[in-house]
Design an enzyme around this catalytic site. Structure first.
Site, mmCIF file in Angstrom:
data_model
loop_
_atom_site.group_PDB
_atom_site.id
_atom_site.type_symbol
_atom_site.label_atom_id
_atom_site.label_comp_id
_atom_site.label_asym_id
_atom_site.label_seq_id
_atom_site.Cartn_x
_atom_site.Cartn_y
_atom_site.Cartn_z
ATOM 1 N N ASN A 171 0.781 -1.067 -0.124
ATOM 2 C CA ASN A 171 0.064 -0.158 -0.187
ATOM 3 C C ASN A 171 0.778 1.180 -0.004
ATOM 4 O OD1 ASN A 171 0.741 -0.601 2.476
ATOM 5 N ND2 ASN A 171 -0.779 0.163 3.659
ATOM 6 N N GLU A 269 3.634 -4.768 12.348
ATOM 7 C CA GLU A 269 2.960 -3.424 12.165
ATOM 8 C C GLU A 269 1.886 -4.054 11.206
ATOM 9 O OE1 GLU A 269 2.071 -0.599 9.544
ATOM 10 O OE2 GLU A 269 0.510 -0.877 11.129
ATOM 11 N N CYS A 303 -3.418 1.347 6.741
ATOM 12 C CA CYS A 303 -3.804 0.690 7.922
ATOM 13 C C CYS A 303 -4.358 1.677 8.902
ATOM 14 C CB CYS A 303 -2.626 -0.053 8.513
ATOM 15 S SG CYS A 303 -0.939 0.901 8.866
ATOM 16 N N GLU A 481 7.725 1.455 16.197
ATOM 17 C CA GLU A 481 8.944 2.051 15.636
ATOM 18 C C GLU A 481 8.763 3.512 15.410
ATOM 19 O OE1 GLU A 481 9.981 -0.427 11.905
ATOM 20 O OE2 GLU A 481 9.489 -2.102 12.932
HETATM 21 O O1 TXE Z 1 -0.503 -8.209 2.906
HETATM 22 P P1 TXE Z 1 0.586 -9.898 3.396
HETATM 23 P P2 TXE Z 1 -1.022 -8.196 1.619
HETATM 24 C C1 TXE Z 1 -3.842 -6.001 5.219
HETATM 25 C C2 TXE Z 1 -4.965 -5.964 4.358
HETATM 26 C C3 TXE Z 1 -4.569 -6.527 3.111
HETATM 27 C C4 TXE Z 1 -4.151 -8.163 3.779
HETATM 28 C C5 TXE Z 1 -3.088 -8.722 3.017
HETATM 29 O O2 TXE Z 1 -5.998 -6.333 5.064
HETATM 30 O O3 TXE Z 1 -5.836 -7.076 2.655
HETATM 31 O O4 TXE Z 1 -3.197 -7.264 4.965
HETATM 32 O O5 TXE Z 1 -2.372 -7.860 2.093
HETATM 33 C C6 TXE Z 1 5.040 -11.009 2.322
HETATM 34 N N1 TXE Z 1 6.277 -14.774 5.556
HETATM 35 N N2 TXE Z 1 -2.682 -4.848 4.925
HETATM 36 O O6 TXE Z 1 -1.128 -9.526 0.829
HETATM 37 O O7 TXE Z 1 -0.002 -11.078 2.710
HETATM 38 C C7 TXE Z 1 4.444 -10.514 1.128
HETATM 39 O O8 TXE Z 1 5.008 -11.079 0.144
HETATM 40 C C8 TXE Z 1 6.905 -13.884 4.970
HETATM 41 C C9 TXE Z 1 -2.324 -4.017 6.007
HETATM 42 O O9 TXE Z 1 -0.227 -7.328 1.011
HETATM 43 O O10 TXE Z 1 0.767 -9.458 4.657
HETATM 44 C C10 TXE Z 1 4.603 -8.989 1.361
HETATM 45 O O11 TXE Z 1 5.834 -8.706 1.102
HETATM 46 N N3 TXE Z 1 6.608 -12.582 4.455
HETATM 47 C C11 TXE Z 1 -1.015 -3.595 5.733
HETATM 48 C C12 TXE Z 1 4.151 -8.707 2.834
HETATM 49 O O12 TXE Z 1 4.553 -9.831 3.571
HETATM 50 C C13 TXE Z 1 5.197 -13.008 3.753
HETATM 51 C C14 TXE Z 1 -0.463 -2.984 4.447
HETATM 52 C C15 TXE Z 1 2.801 -8.269 3.091
HETATM 53 O O13 TXE Z 1 2.102 -9.433 2.642
HETATM 54 C C16 TXE Z 1 4.554 -14.214 4.206
HETATM 55 C C17 TXE Z 1 -0.928 -4.046 3.568
HETATM 56 C C18 TXE Z 1 5.140 -15.125 5.108
HETATM 57 N N4 TXE Z 1 4.488 -16.504 5.205
HETATM 58 C C19 TXE Z 1 -1.850 -5.051 3.722
HETATM 59 N N5 TXE Z 1 3.433 -14.051 3.445
HETATM 60 C C20 TXE Z 1 -0.613 -2.432 6.709
HETATM 61 N N6 TXE Z 1 -0.538 -2.721 8.142
HETATM 62 O O14 TXE Z 1 -0.508 -1.280 6.422
HETATM 63 C C21 TXE Z 1 3.434 -13.035 2.699
HETATM 64 N N7 TXE Z 1 4.584 -12.244 2.940
#
Ligand code: TXE
Length: 501
Positions: A171, A269, A303, A481
């Site tokens: 995002n 986070e 978020c 952080e």
């Molecule tokens: O996040 P992911 P995504 C929330 C929002 C969204 C949901 C999924 O609800 O719909 O999270 O979004 C890596 N071990 N937020 O798919 O899956 C992945 O490749 C290690 C809130 O983007 O959490 C990416 O680089 N890494 C959030 C990163 O983790 C892993 C902002 C985030 O992916 C992994 C975005 C694993 N097992 C989404 N699986 C906020 N807090 O702002 C995936 N990844």
């Protein structure tokens, strides 16, 4: 995503790459060199606004991750031995080089995420540079803590942790990656970055900058890929000492499960389901504008977004009508148009997830006041578009009122009295942020302190001082952080007590 299809409509890339060019194939950055990944699996990088493929990201493997960790480990001793001010100088060099590419960062981020160019410029590009500059300054001001006793003196030494894994979401790609890289290397660690496979472009640009400024090889490394192929092996790698993760709560659980047994330093986070609490004595003009911004910035994909809007009963109807009018005035469409307020959602899969929640809201008794359907601005038929959506009439116990939707969808809830507002606001598994809008600042502070979150804004939102702690409680994550909290997380504090007469 099938490499021969560029979107679910089944057309092939050649039909959809209007310029007919071959997509740009990205590389990893390991030990100071751009290197190909070991396998031959790729994922298409699509423009969220058009569905056009414009790059391919390597789906790296455990082998690629291992090479990056080895490079980071090899570079760490010399890097950690530099003085804190020498490392601060490197952060400034990176900031200077990023600044020279300000407009390129903004347009690339807008293209890669689907967000409006005005937002990518004002928030993503601006903050990415500010992160490096801020931590350079903080490092220079950083003083060693000393605690004197009558007969001894305690010296607190902040040593590097070692090799850090920095995993970031789609995002706010460079905004969040720079937020981690700057303090991590500033405190003497070396890192392996794993950006989201959905938005790899500005992470690649950061590696170009790091290469150009001549940062010592291996201090910053980057491995592209998805969570299973690259993220998980990185977290699990036995030579990774620290993990800083920003992403979804469910993924955060997987990361924590993998990191905890090895006692790796961990910062999570995660998601949020934040409340904007509007009292009758608020300044309604600025509150409507502020709550619309909090609800829909970045198409609601932040978020910190205020996706639940709690309004004091006595002004509910008036506020609701003003709010819906303001939402309907937002311009949705071409992200490259300076006048656009709302761009596209990150992917077709995410659009489906968000649309599913709108359908669920109807089943849960919600009433759609505006929006609720995918909309396709002319010329963007293959993009991931949703009109900003406002729903009322849902119980605060409904799934749509308690679960993170992470799209341009907000729910309205009336309340009577502070206690009910706080009860509704806290009725969710998340605890990241919130905002309170009132003419009575004492009440603003009082209600804020009653919220189970890590951050609250009063009569504003996303007004950021980088010195303050950033993070959440409950399912919004672990740790803080920001400012000295980042310096603390990215170091190991050691106390040396020296006895004297
Ligand atoms: O996040 P992911 P995504 C929330 C929002 C969204 C949901 C999924 O609800 O719909 O999270 O979004 C890596 N071990 N937020 O798919 O899956 C992945 O490749 C290690 C809130 O983007 O959490 C990416 O680089 N890494 C959030 C990163 O983790 C892993 C902002 C985030 O992916 C992994 C975005 C694993 N097992 C989404 N699986 C906020 N807090 O702002 C995936 N990844």
């Amino acid at each position: 995503m099938d490499s021969e299809k560029c979107c679910d409509s089944g057309c092939t890339p050649c039909e959809r790459d209007p310029d007919g060019k071959e997509p740009l194939d990205l590389c990893n950055y390991v030990g100071g060199e751009f290197v190909c990944h070991s396998g031959d699996d790729w994922m298409n990088v699509l423009e969220p606004a058009t569905g056009h493929r414009f790059a391919r990201v390597p789906l790296s493997s455990e082998e690629d991750v291992g090479a990056a960790v080895v490079a980071a480990r090899k570079a760490q001793p010399a890097w950690g031995a530099l003085s804190i001010s020498e490392r601060a100088d490197w952060l400034d060099r990176i900031a200077d080089s990023l600044e020279a590419r300000y407009e390129e960062i903004a347009s690339l981020e807008s293209r890669d995420t689907g967000k409006p160019i005005s937002l990518a410029r004002a928030v993503d590009a601006h903050r990415s540079i500010a992160n490096f500059r801020f931590f350079a300054g903080l490092l220079r001001e950083h003083e060693q803590e000393v605690f004197k006793m009558v007969d001894a003196t305690n010296f607190v030494i902040q040593k590097p942790v070692g090799v850090g894994a920095l995993i970031t979401p789609w995002n706010l790609p460079l905004y969040l990656l720079s937020w981690k890289v700057a303090p991590a290397i500033g405190m003497g660690n070396t890192v392996v970055c794993k950006p989201s496979e959905n938005t790899p472009m500005t992470a690649d640009l950061l590696m170009q900058v790091i290469d150009e400024v001549g940062l010592p090889a291996g201090v910053v490394n980057l491995v592209h890929g998805d969570g299973v192929g690259a993220g998980a092996p990185l977290v699990a790698h036995s030579d990774v000492d620290l993990v800083s993760f920003t992403g979804g709560t469910d993924t955060g659980k997987k990361v924590a499960t993998s990191a905890a047994p090895a006692f790796k330093k961990l910062s999570l986070e995660l998601g949020g389901k934040n409340a904007s609490i509007v009292f009758a004595d608020c300044d309604i003009d600025s509150t409507v504008a502020g709550v619309v911004r909090a609800g829909f910035l970045n198409q609601g994909q932040v978020c910190l977004c205020g996706s639940r809007i709690l309004v004091e009963e006595s002004i509910y109807d008036k506020f609701r009508d003003r709010f819906v009018d303001a939402v309907e005035e937002m311009r949705i469409g071409d992200p490259s148009d300076e006048a656009t307020d709302l761009g596209a959602l990150i992917s077709g899969e995410h659009l489906e997830k968000v649309s599913g929640y709108v359908e669920l809201a109807k089943q849960e008794g919600g009433v759609l006041l505006t929006g609720g359907e995918p909309c396709l601005p002319a010329g963007f038929e293959h993009g991931n578009w949703m009109a900003p959506t406002v729903i009322e009439g849902l119980s605060s116990d409904s799934r749509c009122s308690r679960e993170e939707i992470f799209g341009p969808v907000v729910t309205l809830h009336p309340f009577s009295g502070e206690d009910e507002a706080v009860t509704i606001a806290n009725n969710t598994r998340y605890g990241l942020a919130g905002s309170v809008w009132t003419g009575d600042l004492e009440r603003g502070k009082r209600v804020s302190e009653a919220l189970e979150t890590g951050m609250v804004w009063v009569n504003t939102w996303l007004h950021r001082d980088l010195r303050v702690p950033f993070g959440g409680v409950k399912d919004s994550g672990v740790g803080r952080e920001g400012g000295r909290w980042s310096l603390g997380f990215f170091s190991e504090a050691m106390n040396v007590c020296v006895k004297h007469d």
